[in-house]
Design a protein around this motif. Structure first.
Motif, PDB file in Angstrom:
ATOM      1  N   GLU A 186       0.621  -5.751   4.489  1.00 21.47           N
ATOM      2  CA  GLU A 186      -0.777  -5.877   4.085  1.00 21.47           C
ATOM      3  C   GLU A 186      -1.473  -4.538   4.248  1.00 21.47           C
ATOM      4  O   GLU A 186      -0.921  -3.624   4.860  1.00 21.47           O
ATOM      5  N   GLY A 187      -2.669  -4.458   3.713  1.00 20.34           N
ATOM      6  CA  GLY A 187      -3.426  -3.216   3.874  1.00 20.34           C
ATOM      7  C   GLY A 187      -4.481  -3.084   2.809  1.00 20.34           C
ATOM      8  O   GLY A 187      -4.604  -3.935   1.922  1.00 20.34           O
ATOM      9  N   PRO A 188      -5.259  -2.010   2.885  1.00 20.27           N
ATOM     10  CA  PRO A 188      -6.307  -1.782   1.890  1.00 20.27           C
ATOM     11  C   PRO A 188      -5.848  -0.813   0.796  1.00 20.27           C
ATOM     12  O   PRO A 188      -4.860  -0.087   0.945  1.00 20.27           O
ATOM     13  N   SER A 189      -6.584  -0.805  -0.287  1.00 15.08           N
ATOM     14  CA  SER A 189      -6.418   0.223  -1.321  1.00 15.08           C
ATOM     15  C   SER A 189      -7.802   0.523  -1.861  1.00 15.08           C
ATOM     16  O   SER A 189      -8.560  -0.388  -2.192  1.00 15.08           O
ATOM     17  N   LEU A 190      -8.133   1.791  -1.933  1.00 12.62           N
ATOM     18  CA  LEU A 190      -9.443   2.198  -2.459  1.00 12.62           C
ATOM     19  C   LEU A 190      -9.215   3.133  -3.639  1.00 12.62           C
ATOM     20  O   LEU A 190      -8.537   4.153  -3.496  1.00 12.62           O
ATOM     21  N   LEU A 191      -9.755   2.762  -4.782  1.00 17.65           N
ATOM     22  CA  LEU A 191      -9.610   3.603  -5.981  1.00 17.65           C
ATOM     23  C   LEU A 191     -11.000   3.982  -6.488  1.00 17.65           C
ATOM     24  O   LEU A 191     -11.836   3.111  -6.748  1.00 17.65           O
ATOM     25  N   ILE A 192     -11.242   5.264  -6.612  1.00 19.02           N
ATOM     26  CA  ILE A 192     -12.540   5.737  -7.101  1.00 19.02           C
ATOM     27  C   ILE A 192     -12.309   6.559  -8.367  1.00 19.02           C
ATOM     28  O   ILE A 192     -11.460   7.449  -8.384  1.00 19.02           O
ATOM     29  N   ARG A 193     -13.055   6.226  -9.414  1.00 23.10           N
ATOM     30  CA  ARG A 193     -12.972   7.006 -10.653  1.00 23.10           C
ATOM     31  C   ARG A 193     -14.371   7.453 -11.038  1.00 23.10           C
ATOM     32  O   ARG A 193     -15.307   6.656 -11.057  1.00 23.10           O
TER      33      ARG A 193
END
Lengths: 80, 384
Positions: free
Chosen positions: B52-59
């Motif tokens: 498990e874990g996070p994912s952060l995507l910024i565009r």
């Protein structure tokens, strides 16, 4: 004699094909820009949520031997 | 018939494809992707493994022609899988992946560059990618080609002297075509070549050994140092008159380890009102085993290459899932709209040639192994 006849037939066929191709115009785009409302709807995207799509490719790649051609957000993962 | 691969042939194929794309580059330009941020929590749980874990995507677009992305992704692994409990002890580890990308729109062409690196205590990987895509034929057709290459360093916990390298190259080709005002299709082809240390330094194979009480012993696995694979996929997306969509996908895969696989996916998306989108999906996957794979070998070092990785065995898997999204448009000057999304999938794996050594039975006659897993994605998205 048979050889000559075959050559002649091929030449005629090529000539006919040439005329046929010359007579054809290139196909024109058949869906006009104003007809693309439905296609522009976000539900028509193969990969609507890139970050989530990448994650699911990662899940499958880590558990299956198949790799590649996953679509929009594919491209491999640094996992083993 | 045995398929042979030549690196020269692959490079030639790539160069010819690039030239074709260049020649086909007529028509209107593509557009930059939307400015968007996604914050995702992911969880995989099954077969004694939890990840498990996070994912952060910024565009964010920097100008009319440049858009950049950054992604931070974490896998927190807690593993007591069948491999681990049979030959080692349970472990916890963390993998952190960071990616940077840049999209550049120049007249009629969209170009993408990217860099990804991944770190865990015993494995590090870095890769670069490049792709170019073009709309043409009155924007009915989109052609895209891509190339990426990666370099990995494989280590081993508890053995500081162990260090091996692996590398890979991906060649991608994709063609999307609008067929009618309600129907779009896509074909994708990808060749991947890998070389170096391709096995797992911890994983072992078992062989019959009458000298021990169990009837078998373990030894290290050993893979070929090269692998080339081809994958071909065809997809279709159809718009249904009451505002819903139906996606169908078929993918075929084969590689030089004699593995063949295919999968079929179907997805139905159905918005309700202006805020809700519901989705259901199903996927069936089948693969044959690698030619050097065996669940149990007749004796120690019985052949040049040895593998007992269940991912290299023959198996089939099924996935069913549902998703729900709530989307809300905003009048704020900064945010255009936001959405909250939950996606849950159930996966089942049935192995045809991988036996459950924790169950009782004569060596090689234990029951076949199977596992179920639940995959959850919960994420927040914002467009600005």
């Amino acid at each position: 004699m048979i050889k000559k006849s075959n050559k002649f037939n091929s030449a005629v066929l090529l000539l006919c094909l040439g005329f046929l191709i010359a007579g054809c115009s290139a196909p024109k785009p058949w869906v006009k820009p104003y007809e693309r409302n439905n296609l522009a709807d976000p539900i028509m995207s193969f990969d609507r949520d890139g970050v989530e799509g990448s994650y699911m490719h990662h899940v499958h790649q880590a558990r299956e031997s198949a790799r590649g051609a996953e679509g929009g957000s594919g491209g491999g993962c640094g996992c083993n | 018939m045995k398929i042979t691969y030549s690196p020269l042939k692959i490079i030639l194929k790539f160069v010819v494809t690039s030239a074709l794309v260049g020649m086909a580059a007529i028509g209107k330009a593509a557009i930059l992707p939307e400015d968007r941020t996604d914050l995702l929590y992911h969880s995989y749980s099954g077969g004694g493994v939890t990840i498990e874990g996070p994912s952060l995507l910024i565009r964010k677009g920097l100008s009319d022609s440049v858009s950049v992305t950054a992604n931070y992704y974490v896998d927190t692994v807690s593993s007591a899988s069948i491999d681990v409990v049979s030959t080692a002890s349970a472990y916890d580890e963390e993998r952190i992946e960071t990616s940077l990308g840049l999209d550049y729109l120049h007249e009629k062409t969209l170009i993408n560059f990217g860099y990804t690196e991944s770190e865990e205590n015993d494995y590090s990987a870095a890769s670069i990618r490049f792709s170019i895509s073009q709309d043409f034929f009155g924007d009915l057709t989109n052609l895209s080609i891509g190339y990426s290459q990666g370099s990995d360093t494989v280590g081993k916990t508890g053995d500081t002297s162990f260090k091996e390298d692996a590398s890979g190259r991906n060649y991608q080709f994709s063609l999307s075509q609008i067929l009618t005002k309600n129907w779009i299709a896509n074909i994708s082809v990808e060749t991947v070549t890998s070389q170096g240390f391709l096995n797992n330094p911890y994983r072992t194979v078992r062989y019959l050994d009458p000298s021990v009480g169990l009837g078998y012993s373990y030894e290290a696995e050993r893979y070929p140092e090269t692998r080339t694979s081809d994958a071909f996929a065809i997809r279709s997306m159809y718009y249904l008159s009451y505002r819903a969509s139906l996606m169908l996908e078929y993918r075929y895969f084969r590689d030089t380890w004699d593995i063949e696989a295919d999968n079929v996916t179907v997805r139905y998306t159905h918005p309700v009102g202006e805020h809700w989108i519901f989705e259901v999906n199903a996927r069936l996957y089948n693969q044959t085993g690698a030619d050097f794979y065996a669940d149990i070998y007749p004796f120690s070092n019985s052949q040049t290459f040895l593998a007992r990785d269940k991912e290299l065995s023959a198996f089939s898997s099924q996935r069913v899932g549902f998703a729900v999204s709530y989307e809300h448009s905003l009048t704020s000057s900064f945010l255009e709209r936001v959405s909250l999304n939950l996606k849950v999938d159930q996966l089942n794996f049935d192995y045809d040639d991988f036996r459950n050594v924790t169950a009782s039975g004569a060596p090689g006659a234990e029951p076949l192994y199977s596992l179920s897993a639940t995959v959850v994605r919960f994420f927040f998205s914002a467009w600005y």
